[in-house]
Write an enzyme that holds these catalytic residues in place. Structure first.
Site, mmCIF file in Angstrom:
data_model
loop_
_atom_site.group_PDB
_atom_site.id
_atom_site.type_symbol
_atom_site.label_atom_id
_atom_site.label_comp_id
_atom_site.label_asym_id
_atom_site.label_seq_id
_atom_site.Cartn_x
_atom_site.Cartn_y
_atom_site.Cartn_z
ATOM 1 N N SER A 187 84.417 -46.712 58.927
ATOM 2 C CA SER A 187 85.138 -47.828 59.517
ATOM 3 C C SER A 187 84.131 -48.815 60.092
ATOM 4 C CB SER A 187 86.066 -47.337 60.636
ATOM 5 O OG SER A 187 85.281 -46.990 61.763
ATOM 6 N N LYS A 188 84.660 -49.900 60.626
ATOM 7 C CA LYS A 188 83.769 -50.939 61.157
ATOM 8 C C LYS A 188 82.847 -50.420 62.260
ATOM 9 C CE LYS A 188 86.118 -55.134 59.905
ATOM 10 N NZ LYS A 188 87.377 -55.779 60.247
ATOM 11 N N ARG A 189 83.266 -49.325 62.907
ATOM 12 C CA ARG A 189 82.424 -48.729 63.946
ATOM 13 C C ARG A 189 81.056 -48.336 63.386
ATOM 14 N NH1 ARG A 189 83.605 -43.809 65.200
ATOM 15 N NH2 ARG A 189 85.283 -43.756 63.677
#
Ligand code: GLU
Length: 481
Positions: free
Chosen positions: A246-248
């Site tokens: 994910s963007k994390r």
């Protein structure tokens, strides 16, 4: 046997995700390796979430990666009439029925199931309505959805990645699943099957997250009298912490990697290894090599780890493998936008530019890295890196002596070539009685401002005689006060 037909079917509701690009690549590799067609279908039925911009991002991603597709792009939204006709066929064949339950009624049924401690399953009450009643309700304009009547038995397939997967039909979803909404638009599973049949798709390769849809889709193929394709469910992509990417974890849009100075071939190579291995120790591959080596036997079911460090390493490998001329086409716009040179300047100094790229490409991990490292060869006045100066010019007196002596030696060199300069400087080191490195490092800082660069003789030649001597002079002036 006719060749396989595969497709990539993204929903244009955002950018092209690296997971999507990986799925596209595997479908493409399959078609190009085994000989077949690779089609592109934009699943734009969700009008509220689909955007033109996202569709463009998908095309841009394909263009950047250099992946092509066969035949015309299919836009799912244009096939609404066929989706509806397929639903009608299922109704006519008595494989589906209209359901008039309102969402409130369904919520009640759900709550009741929960109270009983059971998983909700549609109780088929609308399947028991008398035909006359159904007709009366339709005539009165009562809204309805269409549900597929789940047959008894088991649905299984031989997945190209996972082997046999079986579902008892009674465990699939919430029972008789909806295929047409009350606004007459199809549900994903129906639209996909209808389109895959129309496009004569023979291999459906997609992410693992679709495994639970597959039994429903197989039942729809069978009910529509169509042959069932082969399925291959690719493993999910996780971040280094083992959680779904994910963007994390950093950039997840393919376009971001273009802007980070990653080469498309390196990206493709990296993506190819997310769930596939050619076997042996082979890792670095060109696209034609990947096409040659691709095999469904090498597909893995284990989640793949997206490791940025590995991508950068991979990019370094591909930078080294790519010719200076090919790199130049990508680097020139970056050099121009960094304000390091003008177009005319680069045209006039093409051979010099290629030589510079040749020397820097083996020391860089990204295109941006090359541009950063190239700066000292373009700019007029060197910017000295504080750390390099503190370490490499620690003893100011000694540094001045070395630079002054180097300048004299270089100024009297017979020719300005690596072959001519090297023995001169080495002789000087011997004369002073120090290791050659003790001359090269202070000189490197004087010439480039930084502690790391290509070999010192290459640097001298790239800069040229006049510029090199001027930089040593400037360094001496700086060291003098
Ligand atoms: N539009 C679906 C998705 O993006 C396609 C799934 C499929 O390949 O069937 O997940």
């Amino acid at each position: 046997m006719s060749p396989d037909r595969l497709r990539f079917a993204p929903s244009p509701t955002g950018y092209l995700h690296v997971g999507g690009a990986r799925t596209a690549l595997f479908n493409w590799l399959y078609a190009r390796h085994y000989g077949g067609q690779f089609l592109l279908r934009i699943e734009d039925t969700d009008k509220a979430r689909s955007t033109e911009e996202s569709t463009r991002a998908i095309f841009d991603g394909f263009r950047w990666l250099g992946l092509d597709w066969d035949e015309e792009v299919v836009h799912q939204g244009a096939n609404l009439a066929r989706h509806q006709a397929d639903v009608r066929r299922l109704l006519d064949a008595n494989r589906a029925y209209r359901c008039f339950c309102t969402s409130e009624e369904l919520d009640e049924q759900r709550a009741a199931a929960k109270a009983r401690g059971e998983a909700f399953k549609y109780d088929r009450r609308c399947d028991r309505l008398l035909t006359a009643d159904v007709e009366r309700r339709i005539a009165s304009g009562m809204p309805f959805v269409v549900r597929f009547r789940m047959p008894e038995g088991t649905t299984s397939w031989n997945d190209l990645v996972h082997g046999t997967i079986s579902f008892a039909n009674e465990d699939i979803g919430e029972g008789d699943f909806i295929i047409l909404r009350s606004d007459s638009t199809p549900i994903y599973n129906l639209a996909v099957v209808s389109d895959d049949i129309a496009m004569r798709i023979t291999v459906v390769m997609r992410g693992d997250d679709h495994v639970s849809n597959t039994p429903k889709q197989i039942l729809l193929y069978e009910a529509l009298g169509a042959g069932v394709p082969k399925f291959a469910h690719l493993p999910m992509i996780h971040g280094p912490d083992g959680k779904k990417l994910s963007k994390r974890h950093g950039a997840t849009a393919v376009g971001d990697y273009e802007h980070m100075g990653i080469l498309p071939d390196a990206m493709l190579n990296f993506l190819a290894l997310l769930g596939w291995s050619p076997g042996g120790d082979i890792e670095v591959m060109t696209l034609p090599q990947m096409v040659e080596l691709f095999s469904t036997d090498g597909l893995s079911k284990k989640a793949a780890i997206f490791d940025m460090t590995k991508l950068e390493w991979m990019n370094g490998q591909h930078l080294s493998m790519t010719s200076a001329a090919d790199l130049a086409t990508r680097l020139i716009p970056l050099i121009l936008s960094a304000g390091l040179a003008t177009d005319e300047d680069l045209v006039a100094r093409r051979d010099w530019l290629y030589q510079l790229i040749e020397l820097l490409k083996v020391r860089a991990r990204t295109l941006d890295d090359i541009v950063r490292q190239a700066a000292p060869y373009f700019i007029e006045t060197v910017e000295y890196d504080a750390e390099a100066v503190a370490k490499g010019w620690k003893d100011r007196e000694a540094t001045q002596t070395i630079l002054r002596a180097s300048r004299d030696t270089l100024a009297s060199a017979p020719r300005w070539t690596t072959d001519a300069l090297e023995p001169e400087l080495r002789r000087l080191a011997e004369q002073i009685g120090i290791g050659a490195g003790k001359i090269f490092q202070p000189l490197r800082i004087a010439l480039t401002g930084v502690a790391a660069s290509p070999g010192i003789f290459d640097v001298l030649v790239l800069l040229g005689r006049e510029r090199s001597l001027a930089r040593i002079d400037a360094a001496l002036r700086r060291l003098a006060h």
